[in-house]
Scaffold this motif. Structure first.
Motif, PDB file in Angstrom:
ATOM      1  N   GLU A 144       0.834  -1.213   0.000  1.00  0.00           N
ATOM      2  CA  GLU A 144       0.000   0.000   0.000  1.00  0.00           C
ATOM      3  C   GLU A 144       0.870   1.266   0.000  1.00  0.00           C
ATOM      4  N   ALA A 145       1.967   1.228   0.760  1.00  0.00           N
ATOM      5  CA  ALA A 145       2.870   2.391   0.835  1.00  0.00           C
ATOM      6  C   ALA A 145       3.509   2.682  -0.526  1.00  0.00           C
ATOM      7  N   LEU A 147       2.225   1.815  -3.499  1.00  0.00           N
ATOM      8  CA  LEU A 147       1.174   2.277  -4.422  1.00  0.00           C
ATOM      9  C   LEU A 147       0.860   3.753  -4.226  1.00  0.00           C
ATOM     10  N   ALA A 148       0.970   4.210  -2.979  1.00  0.00           N
ATOM     11  CA  ALA A 148       0.673   5.622  -2.679  1.00  0.00           C
ATOM     12  C   ALA A 148       1.667   6.558  -3.359  1.00  0.00           C
ATOM     13  N   GLU A 149       2.846   6.032  -3.724  1.00  0.00           N
ATOM     14  CA  GLU A 149       3.878   6.871  -4.373  1.00  0.00           C
ATOM     15  C   GLU A 149       3.727   6.938  -5.891  1.00  0.00           C
ATOM     16  N   THR A 155      -4.491   0.347  -7.350  1.00  0.00           N
ATOM     17  CA  THR A 155      -4.966   0.027  -6.002  1.00  0.00           C
ATOM     18  C   THR A 155      -4.830  -1.481  -5.775  1.00  0.00           C
TER      19      THR A 155
END
Length: 309
Positions: A144-145, A147-149, A155
Protein backbone atom coordinates in the motif's frame (compact mmCIF):
# COMPACT_ATOMS: atom_id res chain seq x y z
CA UNK A 1 -24.04 -32.19 8.33
CA UNK A 2 -21.10 -30.46 9.97
CA UNK A 3 -22.25 -27.33 11.75
CA UNK A 4 -18.96 -25.63 10.95
CA UNK A 5 -18.70 -26.22 7.20
CA UNK A 6 -18.03 -23.28 4.87
CA UNK A 7 -18.76 -23.35 1.15
CA UNK A 8 -16.35 -21.00 -0.61
CA UNK A 9 -16.82 -20.25 -4.28
CA UNK A 10 -14.14 -19.78 -6.92
CA UNK A 11 -13.65 -16.58 -8.89
CA UNK A 12 -12.32 -15.78 -12.36
CA UNK A 13 -9.11 -17.48 -13.39
CA UNK A 14 -10.33 -20.89 -12.20
CA UNK A 15 -12.06 -21.78 -15.49
CA UNK A 16 -10.82 -24.45 -17.89
CA UNK A 17 -12.30 -26.14 -20.95
CA UNK A 18 -14.09 -29.35 -19.90
CA UNK A 19 -14.84 -28.28 -16.32
CA UNK A 20 -17.95 -29.92 -14.87
CA UNK A 21 -18.09 -32.56 -17.64
CA UNK A 22 -17.68 -35.59 -15.35
CA UNK A 23 -20.38 -34.35 -13.02
CA UNK A 24 -22.69 -33.60 -15.95
CA UNK A 25 -22.23 -37.12 -17.34
CA UNK A 26 -22.65 -38.90 -14.00
CA UNK A 27 -25.08 -36.91 -11.88
CA UNK A 28 -28.60 -35.98 -12.87
CA UNK A 29 -28.55 -33.06 -10.40
CA UNK A 30 -25.54 -31.51 -12.18
CA UNK A 31 -26.99 -32.16 -15.64
CA UNK A 32 -30.23 -30.44 -14.65
CA UNK A 33 -28.37 -27.28 -13.59
CA UNK A 34 -26.40 -26.91 -16.83
CA UNK A 35 -29.41 -27.76 -19.00
CA UNK A 36 -31.42 -25.07 -17.19
CA UNK A 37 -28.59 -22.55 -17.60
CA UNK A 38 -28.42 -23.27 -21.31
CA UNK A 39 -32.09 -22.27 -21.63
CA UNK A 40 -31.50 -18.97 -19.81
CA UNK A 41 -28.42 -17.51 -21.53
CA UNK A 42 -28.27 -16.24 -25.10
CA UNK A 43 -25.43 -18.52 -26.29
CA UNK A 44 -24.49 -22.23 -26.19
CA UNK A 45 -23.03 -22.25 -22.68
CA UNK A 46 -22.67 -26.03 -22.45
CA UNK A 47 -20.69 -26.22 -25.69
CA UNK A 48 -18.38 -23.41 -24.60
CA UNK A 49 -17.72 -24.98 -21.17
CA UNK A 50 -17.06 -28.47 -22.54
CA UNK A 51 -15.38 -27.64 -25.87
CA UNK A 52 -14.14 -24.06 -25.70
CA UNK A 53 -12.31 -22.61 -27.49
CA UNK A 54 -10.31 -21.47 -24.48
CA UNK A 55 -10.02 -17.92 -25.80
CA UNK A 56 -13.81 -17.53 -25.82
CA UNK A 57 -14.24 -19.16 -22.42
CA UNK A 58 -11.63 -16.76 -21.01
CA UNK A 59 -13.56 -13.69 -22.14
CA UNK A 60 -15.04 -12.31 -18.91
CA UNK A 61 -18.58 -12.08 -20.33
CA UNK A 62 -18.48 -15.87 -20.87
CA UNK A 63 -16.20 -16.83 -17.98
CA UNK A 64 -18.58 -15.42 -15.39
CA UNK A 65 -21.74 -17.37 -16.33
CA UNK A 66 -19.59 -20.48 -16.96
CA UNK A 67 -17.97 -20.53 -13.51
CA UNK A 68 -21.23 -19.58 -11.78
CA UNK A 69 -23.02 -22.49 -13.50
CA UNK A 70 -20.31 -25.09 -12.83
CA UNK A 71 -20.22 -24.01 -9.16
CA UNK A 72 -23.99 -24.52 -8.97
CA UNK A 73 -23.56 -27.98 -10.56
CA UNK A 74 -21.04 -28.92 -7.86
CA UNK A 75 -23.33 -27.54 -5.16
CA UNK A 76 -26.24 -29.63 -6.51
CA UNK A 77 -24.16 -32.81 -6.32
CA UNK A 78 -23.04 -31.99 -2.75
CA UNK A 79 -26.67 -31.36 -1.76
CA UNK A 80 -27.58 -34.78 -3.16
CA UNK A 81 -24.92 -36.22 -0.85
CA UNK A 82 -26.39 -34.38 2.17
CA UNK A 83 -23.49 -31.93 2.30
CA UNK A 84 -24.87 -28.47 3.06
CA UNK A 85 -23.01 -25.32 4.10
CA UNK A 86 -23.34 -23.79 7.54
CA UNK A 87 -22.08 -20.50 6.05
CA UNK A 88 -20.78 -19.20 2.72
CA UNK A 89 -18.50 -16.71 0.96
CA UNK A 90 -17.17 -16.32 -2.56
CA UNK A 91 -14.12 -14.68 -4.11
CA UNK A 92 -15.17 -11.78 -6.37
CA UNK A 93 -17.39 -13.42 -9.02
CA UNK A 94 -17.78 -16.33 -6.56
CA UNK A 95 -19.76 -14.03 -4.28
CA UNK A 96 -22.74 -14.45 -6.62
CA UNK A 97 -22.54 -18.25 -6.26
CA UNK A 98 -22.31 -17.82 -2.47
CA UNK A 99 -25.48 -15.70 -2.53
CA UNK A 100 -27.24 -18.43 -4.48
CA UNK A 101 -26.04 -20.97 -1.87
CA UNK A 102 -27.23 -18.68 0.93
CA UNK A 103 -30.74 -18.50 -0.53
CA UNK A 104 -30.44 -14.81 -1.43
CA UNK A 105 -30.72 -15.25 -5.20
CA UNK A 106 -32.50 -17.76 -7.39
CA UNK A 107 -30.19 -19.70 -9.71
CA UNK A 108 -31.69 -18.02 -12.79
CA UNK A 109 -31.41 -14.48 -11.38
CA UNK A 110 -27.80 -15.07 -10.33
CA UNK A 111 -26.95 -16.38 -13.78
CA UNK A 112 -28.50 -13.38 -15.55
CA UNK A 113 -26.65 -11.05 -13.18
CA UNK A 114 -23.22 -12.57 -13.74
CA UNK A 115 -23.74 -12.60 -17.51
CA UNK A 116 -24.58 -8.89 -17.36
CA UNK A 117 -21.71 -8.20 -14.95
CA UNK A 118 -19.34 -9.93 -17.38
CA UNK A 119 -20.61 -7.89 -20.32
CA UNK A 120 -20.28 -4.64 -18.37
CA UNK A 121 -16.77 -5.47 -17.17
CA UNK A 122 -15.82 -6.39 -20.72
CA UNK A 123 -17.15 -3.04 -22.00
CA UNK A 124 -15.78 -0.92 -19.13
CA UNK A 125 -12.31 -0.72 -20.66
CA UNK A 126 -12.65 -0.98 -24.46
CA UNK A 127 -9.23 0.55 -25.12
CA UNK A 128 -7.42 -1.79 -22.73
CA UNK A 129 -6.25 0.98 -20.41
CA UNK A 130 -6.34 -1.24 -17.35
CA UNK A 131 -4.51 -4.33 -16.15
CA UNK A 132 -3.72 -6.32 -13.01
CA UNK A 133 -0.66 -7.99 -11.44
CA UNK A 134 -0.05 -10.38 -8.57
CA UNK A 135 2.49 -9.27 -5.96
CA UNK A 136 4.17 -12.07 -4.00
CA UNK A 137 6.23 -11.93 -0.83
CA UNK A 138 5.47 -8.48 0.55
CA UNK A 139 3.37 -7.32 3.51
CA UNK A 140 0.07 -5.59 2.71
CA UNK A 141 1.10 -2.31 4.35
CA UNK A 142 4.36 -2.21 2.37
CA UNK A 143 2.48 -2.76 -0.91
CA UNK A 144 0.00 0.00 0.00
CA UNK A 145 2.87 2.39 0.83
CA UNK A 146 4.48 1.81 -2.57
CA UNK A 147 1.17 2.28 -4.42
CA UNK A 148 0.67 5.62 -2.68
CA UNK A 149 3.88 6.87 -4.37
CA UNK A 150 2.76 5.99 -7.92
CA UNK A 151 1.26 8.55 -10.28
CA UNK A 152 -1.98 7.39 -11.87
CA UNK A 153 -4.56 4.87 -10.74
CA UNK A 154 -3.35 1.68 -9.04
CA UNK A 155 -4.97 0.03 -6.00
CA UNK A 156 -5.07 -3.33 -4.22
CA UNK A 157 -7.80 -5.41 -5.85
CA UNK A 158 -7.50 -8.61 -3.80
CA UNK A 159 -5.98 -9.39 -0.42
CA UNK A 160 -5.64 -13.11 -1.20
CA UNK A 161 -3.31 -14.50 1.48
CA UNK A 162 -0.48 -13.18 3.65
CA UNK A 163 2.22 -12.09 1.22
CA UNK A 164 -0.02 -12.32 -1.84
CA UNK A 165 -2.07 -9.41 -3.12
CA UNK A 166 -3.30 -8.45 -6.57
CA UNK A 167 -2.96 -4.85 -7.74
CA UNK A 168 -5.17 -3.27 -10.38
CA UNK A 169 -5.30 -0.02 -12.33
CA UNK A 170 -3.98 1.83 -15.36
CA UNK A 171 -1.39 -0.12 -17.39
CA UNK A 172 1.40 2.47 -16.90
CA UNK A 173 0.68 2.81 -13.17
CA UNK A 174 0.58 -0.96 -12.62
CA UNK A 175 3.86 -1.38 -14.52
CA UNK A 176 5.53 1.44 -12.58
CA UNK A 177 4.24 -0.03 -9.31
CA UNK A 178 5.57 -3.45 -10.33
CA UNK A 179 9.07 -2.06 -10.87
CA UNK A 180 9.08 -0.15 -7.58
CA UNK A 181 7.62 -3.11 -5.64
CA UNK A 182 10.40 -5.36 -7.00
CA UNK A 183 13.00 -2.78 -5.95
CA UNK A 184 11.43 -2.54 -2.48
CA UNK A 185 11.63 -6.29 -1.92
CA UNK A 186 8.65 -8.06 -3.52
CA UNK A 187 9.74 -11.62 -4.42
CA UNK A 188 7.70 -11.65 -7.61
CA UNK A 189 5.39 -9.39 -9.56
CA UNK A 190 3.37 -11.39 -12.09
CA UNK A 191 1.31 -9.58 -14.76
CA UNK A 192 -2.15 -11.19 -15.11
CA UNK A 193 -3.93 -11.89 -18.38
CA UNK A 194 -7.16 -10.01 -17.78
CA UNK A 195 -9.43 -7.89 -19.94
CA UNK A 196 -9.58 -4.98 -17.50
CA UNK A 197 -8.61 -3.47 -14.15
CA UNK A 198 -11.16 -5.30 -12.00
CA UNK A 199 -11.84 -4.07 -8.46
CA UNK A 200 -10.34 -0.67 -9.25
CA UNK A 201 -11.77 2.80 -9.96
CA UNK A 202 -11.50 1.99 -13.69
CA UNK A 203 -14.62 -0.17 -13.24
CA UNK A 204 -16.66 2.93 -12.38
CA UNK A 205 -18.30 3.08 -15.87
CA UNK A 206 -19.75 -0.39 -15.30
CA UNK A 207 -20.91 0.33 -11.77
CA UNK A 208 -23.99 2.47 -12.47
CA UNK A 209 -25.32 -0.01 -14.99
CA UNK A 210 -24.62 -2.95 -12.67
CA UNK A 211 -26.34 -1.09 -9.86
CA UNK A 212 -29.58 -0.70 -11.83
CA UNK A 213 -29.37 -4.36 -12.91
CA UNK A 214 -28.90 -5.56 -9.30
CA UNK A 215 -31.63 -3.26 -7.99
CA UNK A 216 -34.13 -4.73 -10.46
CA UNK A 217 -33.58 -8.28 -9.11
CA UNK A 218 -35.32 -9.73 -6.06
CA UNK A 219 -32.89 -10.51 -3.25
CA UNK A 220 -33.96 -12.30 -0.07
CA UNK A 221 -32.27 -12.06 3.33
CA UNK A 222 -29.42 -14.55 3.71
CA UNK A 223 -30.64 -17.91 5.08
CA UNK A 224 -27.19 -18.83 6.40
CA UNK A 225 -24.30 -16.64 7.60
CA UNK A 226 -22.66 -14.91 4.62
CA UNK A 227 -19.54 -12.70 4.61
CA UNK A 228 -19.20 -10.00 1.94
CA UNK A 229 -15.93 -9.29 0.08
CA UNK A 230 -15.92 -5.54 0.64
CA UNK A 231 -16.67 -5.52 4.39
CA UNK A 232 -15.14 -8.87 5.42
CA UNK A 233 -18.15 -9.00 7.74
CA UNK A 234 -21.50 -10.75 7.90
CA UNK A 235 -24.31 -9.26 5.85
CA UNK A 236 -27.83 -10.61 6.21
CA UNK A 237 -30.36 -8.03 5.02
CA UNK A 238 -31.13 -8.12 1.31
CA UNK A 239 -30.71 -4.34 0.91
CA UNK A 240 -27.27 -4.44 2.58
CA UNK A 241 -26.22 -7.40 0.42
CA UNK A 242 -27.15 -5.42 -2.72
CA UNK A 243 -25.05 -2.46 -1.54
CA UNK A 244 -22.05 -4.71 -0.81
CA UNK A 245 -22.35 -6.41 -4.19
CA UNK A 246 -22.45 -3.10 -6.08
CA UNK A 247 -19.44 -1.76 -4.15
CA UNK A 248 -17.51 -4.97 -4.81
CA UNK A 249 -17.02 -4.11 -8.49
CA UNK A 250 -14.54 -1.31 -7.82
CA UNK A 251 -13.33 -2.13 -4.31
CA UNK A 252 -10.94 -4.66 -2.76
CA UNK A 253 -11.75 -8.30 -2.11
CA UNK A 254 -10.77 -8.78 1.55
CA UNK A 255 -10.33 -12.54 1.43
CA UNK A 256 -7.76 -13.02 4.22
CA UNK A 257 -9.97 -11.18 6.72
CA UNK A 258 -13.00 -13.18 5.51
CA UNK A 259 -11.36 -16.51 6.33
CA UNK A 260 -9.93 -15.14 9.61
CA UNK A 261 -13.42 -14.03 10.63
CA UNK A 262 -14.89 -17.47 9.91
CA UNK A 263 -12.08 -19.08 11.90
CA UNK A 264 -12.66 -16.76 14.86
CA UNK A 265 -16.29 -17.87 14.85
CA UNK A 266 -15.34 -21.53 15.06
CA UNK A 267 -15.66 -22.72 11.45
CA UNK A 268 -13.08 -25.43 10.76
CA UNK A 269 -14.03 -27.15 7.47
CA UNK A 270 -13.92 -25.38 4.10
CA UNK A 271 -14.91 -26.71 0.67
CA UNK A 272 -14.01 -24.84 -2.48
CA UNK A 273 -17.12 -25.42 -4.59
CA UNK A 274 -16.45 -25.03 -8.32
CA UNK A 275 -13.60 -25.29 -10.80
CA UNK A 276 -9.95 -25.19 -9.75
CA UNK A 277 -8.21 -25.17 -6.39
CA UNK A 278 -7.16 -21.55 -6.05
CA UNK A 279 -9.03 -20.91 -2.79
CA UNK A 280 -7.93 -24.23 -1.30
CA UNK A 281 -4.34 -23.16 -2.06
CA UNK A 282 -4.87 -19.78 -0.40
CA UNK A 283 -6.24 -21.51 2.71
CA UNK A 284 -2.89 -23.20 3.27
CA UNK A 285 -1.20 -19.82 3.31
CA UNK A 286 -3.85 -18.15 5.45
CA UNK A 287 -4.11 -20.84 8.13
CA UNK A 288 -2.86 -24.42 7.87
CA UNK A 289 -4.85 -25.51 10.94
CA UNK A 290 -8.12 -25.26 8.99
CA UNK A 291 -9.36 -28.18 6.88
CA UNK A 292 -9.59 -27.21 3.21
CA UNK A 293 -11.13 -29.39 0.50
CA UNK A 294 -12.28 -28.82 -3.04
CA UNK A 295 -14.90 -30.41 -5.28
CA UNK A 296 -14.82 -29.99 -9.05
CA UNK A 297 -14.96 -33.56 -10.47
CA UNK A 298 -15.50 -37.22 -9.49
CA UNK A 299 -12.09 -37.68 -7.88
CA UNK A 300 -12.22 -34.56 -5.72
CA UNK A 301 -15.88 -35.27 -4.83
CA UNK A 302 -15.13 -38.79 -3.60
CA UNK A 303 -12.05 -37.64 -1.70
CA UNK A 304 -13.98 -34.86 0.05
CA UNK A 305 -17.00 -37.06 0.85
CA UNK A 306 -14.68 -39.63 2.40
CA UNK A 307 -13.04 -37.00 4.61
CA UNK A 308 -16.33 -35.42 5.70
CA UNK A 309 -18.56 -38.46 6.22
Amino acid sequence: MSSNLIFMFSGQGSQYVGMGKELYDNYEAAKKVLDEADQIVDFDLKDMIFNGPEEDLNNTKNTQPAIYTVSAMVKAVLTENDIEPAAAAGHSLGEYSALYAAGVLSFADGLKLVRRRGELMDQADPEGKGTMAAVIGMADAEVEAVLAEIDGIVTVANYNSPGQVVISGEVEAVEAAGELLSEEGAKKVIPLTVSGAFHSPLMEPAKEELKSTIEAVEFKDAQIPFIANVTADYVKKSSEIKDALIKQLNNSVRWVETIERFKADGYEDYIEVGPGRVLKGLMRRIDRSLNAYNVEDEKSLNKTLKKLK
